[in-house]
Every structure is written in C-alpha cells, then in structure tokens.
Design a protein around this motif. Structure first.
Motif, PDB file in Angstrom:
ATOM      1  N   ASN A 122       1.787   7.459   0.078  1.00 33.87           N
ATOM      2  CA  ASN A 122       2.424   8.962  -0.593  1.00 33.87           C
ATOM      3  C   ASN A 122       0.939   9.741  -0.341  1.00 33.87           C
ATOM      4  O   ASN A 122       1.501  11.134  -0.032  1.00 33.87           O
ATOM      5  N   ARG A 153      -0.900  -9.313   1.853  1.00 29.89           N
ATOM      6  CA  ARG A 153       0.481  -9.282   1.566  1.00 29.89           C
ATOM      7  C   ARG A 153       0.930  -9.512   3.424  1.00 29.89           C
ATOM      8  O   ARG A 153       0.818  -9.993   3.886  1.00 29.89           O
ATOM      9  N   ARG A 197      17.515  -1.390  -6.323  1.00 29.85           N
ATOM     10  CA  ARG A 197      16.176  -0.966  -6.297  1.00 29.85           C
ATOM     11  C   ARG A 197      15.644  -1.390  -8.259  1.00 29.85           C
ATOM     12  O   ARG A 197      16.719  -0.445  -8.534  1.00 29.85           O
ATOM     13  N   LYS A 214       0.102 -10.478  -2.596  1.00 31.61           N
ATOM     14  CA  LYS A 214      -0.321  -9.617  -2.669  1.00 31.61           C
ATOM     15  C   LYS A 214      -1.799 -10.486  -2.367  1.00 31.61           C
ATOM     16  O   LYS A 214      -2.785  -9.822  -2.185  1.00 31.61           O
ATOM     17  N   ASP A 244       9.833   8.983   0.079  1.00 33.88           N
ATOM     18  CA  ASP A 244      10.789   9.157  -0.343  1.00 33.88           C
ATOM     19  C   ASP A 244      12.053   8.196   1.397  1.00 33.88           C
ATOM     20  O   ASP A 244      13.029   7.564   0.409  1.00 33.88           O
ATOM     21  N   HIS A 293       1.130  -1.468   0.039  1.00 36.67           N
ATOM     22  CA  HIS A 293       0.485  -0.277  -0.084  1.00 36.67           C
ATOM     23  C   HIS A 293       0.885   1.422   0.030  1.00 36.67           C
ATOM     24  O   HIS A 293       0.930   2.248   0.812  1.00 36.67           O
ATOM     25  N   PHE A 294       2.014   0.997  -0.639  1.00 36.25           N
ATOM     26  CA  PHE A 294       3.036   2.639  -1.130  1.00 36.25           C
ATOM     27  C   PHE A 294       1.890   3.888  -1.418  1.00 36.25           C
ATOM     28  O   PHE A 294       2.525   5.189  -0.977  1.00 36.25           O
ATOM     29  N   LYS A 295       1.367   3.632  -1.867  1.00 32.96           N
ATOM     30  CA  LYS A 295       0.762   4.909  -3.206  1.00 32.96           C
ATOM     31  C   LYS A 295      -0.219   5.325  -1.976  1.00 32.96           C
ATOM     32  O   LYS A 295      -0.059   6.237  -1.654  1.00 32.96           O
TER      33      LYS A 295
HETATM   34  N1  LIG Z   1       7.590   8.590  -2.401  1.00 34.69           N
HETATM   35  C1  LIG Z   1       7.954   7.643  -3.462  1.00 34.69           C
HETATM   36  N2  LIG Z   1       7.106   7.108  -4.561  1.00 34.69           N
HETATM   37  C2  LIG Z   1       7.510   6.345  -5.745  1.00 34.69           C
HETATM   38  C3  LIG Z   1       8.485   6.478  -6.210  1.00 34.69           C
HETATM   39  N3  LIG Z   1       8.389   6.086  -6.982  1.00 34.69           N
HETATM   40  C4  LIG Z   1       7.435   5.052  -7.201  1.00 34.69           C
HETATM   41  N4  LIG Z   1       6.893   5.613  -6.075  1.00 34.69           N
HETATM   42  C5  LIG Z   1       5.176   5.483  -5.667  1.00 34.69           C
HETATM   43  O1  LIG Z   1       4.713   3.699  -5.638  1.00 34.69           O
HETATM   44  C6  LIG Z   1       3.357   3.752  -5.530  1.00 34.69           C
HETATM   45  C7  LIG Z   1       3.448   2.112  -6.092  1.00 34.69           C
HETATM   46  O2  LIG Z   1       1.902   1.875  -6.282  1.00 34.69           O
HETATM   47  P1  LIG Z   1       1.173   0.756  -6.226  1.00 34.69           P
HETATM   48  O3  LIG Z   1       1.761   0.356  -7.373  1.00 34.69           O
HETATM   49  O4  LIG Z   1      -0.362   1.051  -6.132  1.00 34.69           O
HETATM   50  O5  LIG Z   1       1.203   0.062  -4.927  1.00 34.69           O
HETATM   51  P2  LIG Z   1       1.044  -0.197  -3.788  1.00 34.69           P
HETATM   52  O6  LIG Z   1      -0.092   1.332  -3.653  1.00 34.69           O
HETATM   53  O7  LIG Z   1       1.874  -0.203  -2.666  1.00 34.69           O
HETATM   54  O8  LIG Z   1      -0.026  -1.569  -3.627  1.00 34.69           O
HETATM   55  P3  LIG Z   1       0.105  -2.945  -3.443  1.00 34.69           P
HETATM   56  O9  LIG Z   1       1.106  -3.272  -4.580  1.00 34.69           O
HETATM   57  O10 LIG Z   1      -0.717  -3.635  -4.333  1.00 34.69           O
HETATM   58  O11 LIG Z   1       0.354  -3.409  -1.925  1.00 34.69           O
HETATM   59  C8  LIG Z   1       2.378   4.509  -6.644  1.00 34.69           C
HETATM   60  O12 LIG Z   1       1.936   5.823  -6.006  1.00 34.69           O
HETATM   61  C9  LIG Z   1       4.325   5.139  -6.841  1.00 34.69           C
HETATM   62  O13 LIG Z   1       3.942   7.081  -7.296  1.00 34.69           O
HETATM   63  C10 LIG Z   1       9.476   7.084  -5.520  1.00 34.69           C
HETATM   64  O14 LIG Z   1      10.571   7.405  -5.782  1.00 34.69           O
HETATM   65  N5  LIG Z   1       9.308   8.138  -4.181  1.00 34.69           N
END
Ligand SMILES: Nc1nc2c(ncn2[C@@H]2O[C@H](COP(=O)(O)OP(=O)(O)OP(=O)(O)O)[C@@H](O)[C@H]2O)c(=O)[nH]1
Length: 311
Positions: free
Chosen positions: A177, A290, A209, A286, A186, A172-174
């Motif tokens: 953010n 997760r 990475r 996933k 970051d 859930h990185f989105k």
């Molecule tokens: N801060 C930051 N965010 C990044 C970077 N590269 C990618 N992202 C973000 O990482 C997020 C990845 O989102 P998703 O691919 O939907 O994955 P997720 O939200 O982690 O969902 P799951 O993997 O299914 O748990 C996106 O919002 C990108 O904008 C970076 O270098 N820095």
C-alpha cells in the motif's frame, strides 16, 4: 387463494337491474306523491297498496344495490386484503387475475401494490446482499461465514466428517500500500479474491474476506492433506499471476501466508475456535518467513486447552 369472479358483464347486469328497480320505485313514489292518473294499473288501487308496492320495489332496489356493492367492491377488496396478507406471510405469488385485469380503481390499486411489493422485494435482496458481502471483492463477509457455519458446523459434526479452515493473509501488504498506493492495494485484494474463487470452486466451499487483507476459506468434508494441497495450489496460482511487489522480502511478487486448521471428525468446534486455530497456524507461517502454509489439527484436547488458556 380462491378468487371470486368479478367480470364486466356481471357488473353491467347488476347496474341495469339496479337502475331499472330504482326507476320503477321512483316513478311509483312520484305517482303517489302527485296522485297522477297516467298509471291505469294503479289508478283504482288504494293508496296503502300503492305504498306497499312501491316500498317492495324500493326494497328490491336496495337489496340489488347491496348485492351489487358486495360483488363489485367488498369481495374484490377482501381478495386484495387476502393477497396482501399472503404476501406478508412470505408467499410471493401474483395477485389474482380477476383483480389485476379490472379497469377500475381496485385494479389500479392491485397493480400498484404488486409493483410496490416487487420493488420492496428487490430492495430487500440488495440489502441482504450488502449485509452478507464484502463490497470491494464481492466475496462473502464475516456475517455470511457465521450464517453458513451455524448450519454447517453441527451438520459436519453429526456426520462425523472432517472440516478445514484456511486463514489467508497477504504478506507485507502495508508495504505494498505504501509503495503502490491504496487504490492499487484495493486492486490487489480483488485479484487475490479472484484467485481464491478460482481455487475453491465447490458449492460447499465458504470463501469470505474477514477484513483488511485477511481471507478465510472453510472447506467442508475436507481433511488435512486435501486442505494443504488446496492451500499450496492457491499460493502457487497467486504467484503465477505475478503482481509485482518490490518491497516484499518474501518474493518479488505478491504472496500470501496460509494457516490451515483441520477439525477431526466429531470435534465440537465453533466459529470462534475455528478462526483462532487457523490464526495460530498463520502466525507460525509469518514466523517462518511468510509465503508458505502451515497446518494444525484441531481435536477435543486442543479445544479444551484453548478454553483453559482463555479462562
Ligand atoms: N488497499 C487496502 N488496504 C487495506 C484494506 N484494509 C486494510 N488494508 C491495509 O492492509 C495493511 C495490513 O498491514 P499489516 O496488518 O501490518 O500486515 P502486513 O503489512 O501485510 O504484514 P504481514 O501480514 O506481517 O506480512 C494495512 O496497511 C492496512 O491499511 C483495504 O481494504 N484496501
């Protein structure tokens, strides 16, 4: 490289001989031209003899000049060219002392070339580092992975050793953010990179990475059990760091899912297939909710079926 000797006393000796010979020949020529009576020794001599004598002295002066120029300039320039040529061939030795310590333009040029080459070398190292490293986390990037696996994969196969790949993806990185902001995202990625570094410390471990919030770890000579143990250790360590993640449904802190793919000894795997296998194990994590690790075994049959499905 065998430097010739060009030291100051030699220069001075040549200069003195050259000046003396030039002076004698000029005096003789002047004497002939003005038919002077001051040279008792030559007074009675015939003009042709005097001419021959002065010609010989002039020739000697010219020979000394040529020799002097060769010793003082041609040889050092040749040494300098040889030094530059060796640098171009990858030898980064310093220029010969005899060139560096000269107090003339050749010495100056030598030191300038050495300085320029040092600067270029440092810039090259920096550029190479930039092309192989991820600027945010300092880990390697995909290019580094490919570079290292180009050697490691065939070697591992020939040695009949197992090899494991761990695809690590932040959960859930989105949402992280969106909630905490991109700069905090970051910082979170940097923290995760540190945990990866702390977990996979062997010299042969490859930690990169791949992009976004995806990391790949390749462990040489590591079978499935050991790979799973390390994957779990990494997951626990990250959870222990405790980066708050209010918006995650997996845990109140930042967590990762890890797809582990282990190639059995002798499996003819390439980078793409290795990543694809680890990725499909990650997909299962996933799907399972997760914050977990899932393993998969890669053997010849699995690779064949993968190839069949892509053709
Ligand atoms: N801060 C930051 N965010 C990044 C970077 N590269 C990618 N992202 C973000 O990482 C997020 C990845 O989102 P998703 O691919 O939907 O994955 P997720 O939200 O982690 O969902 P799951 O993997 O299914 O748990 C996106 O919002 C990108 O904008 C970076 O270098 N820095």
């Amino acid at each position: 490289m065998q430097p010739t000797k060009h030291n100051k006393p030699t220069h001075r000796r040549f200069l003195v001989v050259f000046a003396a010979l030039l002076l004698v020949s000029c005096t003789l020529i002047w004497g002939i031209a003005h038919d002077t009576r001051q040279f008792d020794l030559l007074k009675e001599a015939h003009v042709p003899l005097r001419l021959a004598l002065s010609g010989m002295v002039l020739l000697a002066a010219l020979a000394a000049t040529v020799l002097f120029l060769k010793r003082s300039f041609t040889h050092p320039v040749h040494d300098l060219v040889e030094y530059v040529r060796q640098q171009r061939n990858g030898n980064d030795a310093a220029p010969p002392k005899s060139l560096r310590e000269r107090n003339d333009d050749i010495g100056l040029l030598t030191n300038e070339i050495q300085g320029l080459l040092d600067t270029l070398r440092k810039q090259n190292e920096r550029l190479l580092e930039q092309t192989l490293n991820d600027p945010l986390t300092g880990l390697g990037n995909r290019r580094l992975l490919e570079q290292r696996l180009e050697i490691a994969l065939p070697l591992s196969r020939r040695r009949m050793a197992p090899l494991s790949a761990l695809m690590v993806d932040v959960d859930h990185f989105k949402d992280y953010n969106d909630h905490y902001g991109h700069p905090a995202g970051d910082e979170c990625l940097v923290e995760i990179a540190n945990v990866l570094r702390d977990t996979f410390r062997r010299e042969t471990d490859i930690v990169v990475r791949l992009g976004g919030e995806e990391f790949l770890v390749v462990l040489l000579d590591v079978g499935l059990d050991e790979a799973m143990r390390l994957a779990e250790a990494m997951r626990s360590m990250l959870q222990a760091v405790g980066i708050p993640h209010e918006k995650s449904s997996a845990a109140p802190v930042v967590t990762v899912s890890i797809g582990v793919a282990t190639a059995l000894p002798g499996t003819p795997i390439d980078v793409e297939s290795l990543i694809a296998c680890a990725d499909s194990a990650l997909y299962q994590c996933k799907a399972k909710g997760r914050n977990c690790s899932v393993s998969s075994i890669v053997d010849k049959h699995m690779l064949e079926s993968m190839q069949l499905s892509t053709t």
